[in-house]
Scaffold this motif. Structure first.
Motif, PDB file in Angstrom:
ATOM      1  N   PRO A 173     -57.299   6.468   5.001  1.00 45.03           N
ATOM      2  CA  PRO A 173     -56.391   7.092   4.616  1.00 45.03           C
ATOM      3  C   PRO A 173     -56.733   8.785   4.611  1.00 45.03           C
ATOM      4  CG  PRO A 173     -56.196   5.251   3.633  1.00 45.03           C
ATOM      5  CD  PRO A 173     -57.458   5.294   4.054  1.00 45.03           C
ATOM      6  N   TRP A 174     -57.640   8.830   3.738  1.00 41.34           N
ATOM      7  CA  TRP A 174     -58.222  10.298   3.395  1.00 41.34           C
ATOM      8  C   TRP A 174     -58.650  10.925   4.444  1.00 41.34           C
ATOM      9  CZ3 TRP A 174     -60.253   5.794   1.053  1.00 41.34           C
ATOM     10  CH2 TRP A 174     -61.506   5.503   1.631  1.00 41.34           C
ATOM     11  N   LEU A 175     -59.474  10.331   5.666  1.00 35.52           N
ATOM     12  CA  LEU A 175     -59.921  11.079   6.826  1.00 35.52           C
ATOM     13  C   LEU A 175     -58.570  11.182   7.450  1.00 35.52           C
ATOM     14  CD1 LEU A 175     -61.632  11.990   8.683  1.00 35.52           C
ATOM     15  CD2 LEU A 175     -61.873   9.782   9.611  1.00 35.52           C
ATOM     16  N   LEU A 176     -57.478  10.300   7.629  1.00 31.62           N
ATOM     17  CA  LEU A 176     -56.243  10.611   8.628  1.00 31.62           C
ATOM     18  C   LEU A 176     -55.513  11.860   7.809  1.00 31.62           C
ATOM     19  CD1 LEU A 176     -54.518   9.684  10.678  1.00 31.62           C
ATOM     20  CD2 LEU A 176     -53.491   8.195   8.955  1.00 31.62           C
ATOM     21  N   ARG A 177     -55.326  12.112   6.575  1.00 35.94           N
ATOM     22  CA  ARG A 177     -54.798  13.137   6.059  1.00 35.94           C
ATOM     23  C   ARG A 177     -55.616  14.416   6.236  1.00 35.94           C
ATOM     24  NH1 ARG A 177     -54.112  11.693  -0.010  1.00 35.94           N
ATOM     25  NH2 ARG A 177     -55.174  10.212   1.145  1.00 35.94           N
ATOM     26  N   GLU A 178     -56.903  14.381   6.206  1.00 34.63           N
ATOM     27  CA  GLU A 178     -57.784  15.726   6.237  1.00 34.63           C
ATOM     28  C   GLU A 178     -57.539  15.937   7.955  1.00 34.63           C
ATOM     29  OE1 GLU A 178     -60.251  18.636   6.025  1.00 34.63           O
ATOM     30  OE2 GLU A 178     -59.640  17.325   4.345  1.00 34.63           O
ATOM     31  N   LEU A 179     -57.628  15.222   8.844  1.00 34.95           N
ATOM     32  CA  LEU A 179     -57.334  15.370  10.186  1.00 34.95           C
ATOM     33  C   LEU A 179     -55.968  15.878  10.461  1.00 34.95           C
ATOM     34  CD1 LEU A 179     -59.060  12.476  11.879  1.00 34.95           C
ATOM     35  CD2 LEU A 179     -59.910  14.546  11.623  1.00 34.95           C
ATOM     36  N   ILE A 204     -55.823  19.750   9.312  1.00 35.75           N
ATOM     37  CA  ILE A 204     -56.416  20.468  10.241  1.00 35.75           C
ATOM     38  C   ILE A 204     -55.600  20.777  11.352  1.00 35.75           C
ATOM     39  CG2 ILE A 204     -58.503  20.717  11.846  1.00 35.75           C
ATOM     40  CD1 ILE A 204     -60.004  19.171   9.782  1.00 35.75           C
ATOM     41  N   GLY A 205     -54.731  19.715  11.981  1.00 43.59           N
ATOM     42  CA  GLY A 205     -53.845  19.802  13.011  1.00 43.59           C
ATOM     43  C   GLY A 205     -54.102  18.850  13.991  1.00 43.59           C
ATOM     44  N   TYR A 206     -54.788  17.957  13.873  1.00 41.90           N
ATOM     45  CA  TYR A 206     -54.983  16.692  14.811  1.00 41.90           C
ATOM     46  C   TYR A 206     -54.060  15.705  14.528  1.00 41.90           C
ATOM     47  CZ  TYR A 206     -59.517  19.397  15.605  1.00 41.90           C
ATOM     48  OH  TYR A 206     -60.436  20.364  15.820  1.00 41.90           O
ATOM     49  N   GLU A 207     -53.316  15.171  15.470  1.00 39.22           N
ATOM     50  CA  GLU A 207     -52.359  14.026  15.364  1.00 39.22           C
ATOM     51  C   GLU A 207     -52.655  13.045  16.599  1.00 39.22           C
ATOM     52  OE1 GLU A 207     -48.431  15.193  15.098  1.00 39.22           O
ATOM     53  OE2 GLU A 207     -48.775  16.723  13.601  1.00 39.22           O
ATOM     54  N   VAL A 208     -53.041  13.452  17.574  1.00 36.13           N
ATOM     55  CA  VAL A 208     -53.543  12.342  18.652  1.00 36.13           C
ATOM     56  C   VAL A 208     -55.149  12.675  19.062  1.00 36.13           C
ATOM     57  CG1 VAL A 208     -51.149  12.007  19.576  1.00 36.13           C
ATOM     58  CG2 VAL A 208     -52.779  13.990  20.467  1.00 36.13           C
ATOM     59  N   VAL A 209     -55.654  11.635  19.656  1.00 36.73           N
ATOM     60  CA  VAL A 209     -56.920  11.711  19.748  1.00 36.73           C
ATOM     61  C   VAL A 209     -57.366  12.895  20.899  1.00 36.73           C
ATOM     62  CG1 VAL A 209     -58.993  10.266  20.984  1.00 36.73           C
ATOM     63  CG2 VAL A 209     -57.175   9.545  19.440  1.00 36.73           C
ATOM     64  N   MET A 251     -55.311   9.314  26.265  1.00 35.32           N
ATOM     65  CA  MET A 251     -55.625  10.262  25.095  1.00 35.32           C
ATOM     66  C   MET A 251     -54.647  10.402  24.134  1.00 35.32           C
ATOM     67  SD  MET A 251     -58.880  11.349  25.295  1.00 35.32           S
ATOM     68  CE  MET A 251     -60.097  11.288  26.680  1.00 35.32           C
ATOM     69  N   ASP A 252     -53.611   9.914  24.421  1.00 37.66           N
ATOM     70  CA  ASP A 252     -52.198  10.041  23.730  1.00 37.66           C
ATOM     71  C   ASP A 252     -52.077   9.079  22.476  1.00 37.66           C
ATOM     72  OD1 ASP A 252     -51.465  12.215  25.113  1.00 37.66           O
ATOM     73  OD2 ASP A 252     -50.102  10.638  26.504  1.00 37.66           O
ATOM     74  N   THR A 253     -53.388   8.467  22.174  1.00 33.23           N
ATOM     75  CA  THR A 253     -53.342   7.319  21.220  1.00 33.23           C
ATOM     76  C   THR A 253     -53.419   8.244  19.997  1.00 33.23           C
ATOM     77  OG1 THR A 253     -54.843   6.218  22.448  1.00 33.23           O
ATOM     78  CG2 THR A 253     -54.761   5.810  20.131  1.00 33.23           C
ATOM     79  N   LYS A 254     -52.341   7.904  18.988  1.00 30.91           N
ATOM     80  CA  LYS A 254     -52.048   8.522  17.870  1.00 30.91           C
ATOM     81  C   LYS A 254     -53.268   8.172  16.742  1.00 30.91           C
ATOM     82  CE  LYS A 254     -47.234   9.087  17.954  1.00 30.91           C
ATOM     83  NZ  LYS A 254     -45.998   8.761  17.190  1.00 30.91           N
ATOM     84  N   LEU A 255     -53.649   9.042  15.833  1.00 27.59           N
ATOM     85  CA  LEU A 255     -54.984   8.819  15.328  1.00 27.59           C
ATOM     86  C   LEU A 255     -54.537   7.779  14.226  1.00 27.59           C
ATOM     87  CD1 LEU A 255     -56.229  12.382  14.369  1.00 27.59           C
ATOM     88  CD2 LEU A 255     -57.367  10.525  15.902  1.00 27.59           C
ATOM     89  N   ALA A 256     -53.298   7.599  13.720  1.00 33.26           N
ATOM     90  CA  ALA A 256     -52.757   6.842  12.785  1.00 33.26           C
ATOM     91  C   ALA A 256     -53.124   5.359  13.469  1.00 33.26           C
ATOM     92  CB  ALA A 256     -51.375   6.957  12.345  1.00 33.26           C
ATOM     93  N   ASP A 257     -52.916   5.236  14.630  1.00 35.39           N
ATOM     94  CA  ASP A 257     -52.931   3.874  15.298  1.00 35.39           C
ATOM     95  C   ASP A 257     -54.520   3.346  15.220  1.00 35.39           C
ATOM     96  OD1 ASP A 257     -50.391   4.080  15.895  1.00 35.39           O
ATOM     97  OD2 ASP A 257     -50.456   4.729  17.956  1.00 35.39           O
TER      98      ASP A 257
END
Length: 70
Positions: free
Chosen positions: A12-18, A21-26, A1-7
């Motif tokens: 790109p626009w969803l990653l920026r939105e997440l 909101i404060g989400y960086e890892v799964v 569960m420590d997978t980064k969302l960027a990985d």
């Protein structure tokens, strides 16, 4: 569960939105039900399936394998 969302190579626009909101890892999204995940602006089916797989969730829990055409 420590997978980064960027990985996960999300759009790109969803990653920026997440990230906004404060989400960086799964693992940060573990508490959210599927319906709430799909309500996030920019979240589409393709990106949701990547996140669901990383969370260990079924993407089609009510369908049998034969129903999916596999």
């Amino acid at each position: 569960m420590d997978t980064k969302l960027a990985d996960l190579k999300l759009r790109p626009w969803l990653l920026r939105e997440l990230n906004m909101i404060g989400y960086e890892v799964v693992g940060d999204m573990q508490h959210l039900p599927t319906a709430e995940l799909l309500r996030i602006p920019g979240m589409g089916g393709h990106d949701w399936r990547k996140i669901a797989k990383a969370l260990g969730r079924e993407t089609h829990p009510n369908l049998k394998k034969a129903d999916l055409g596999s």
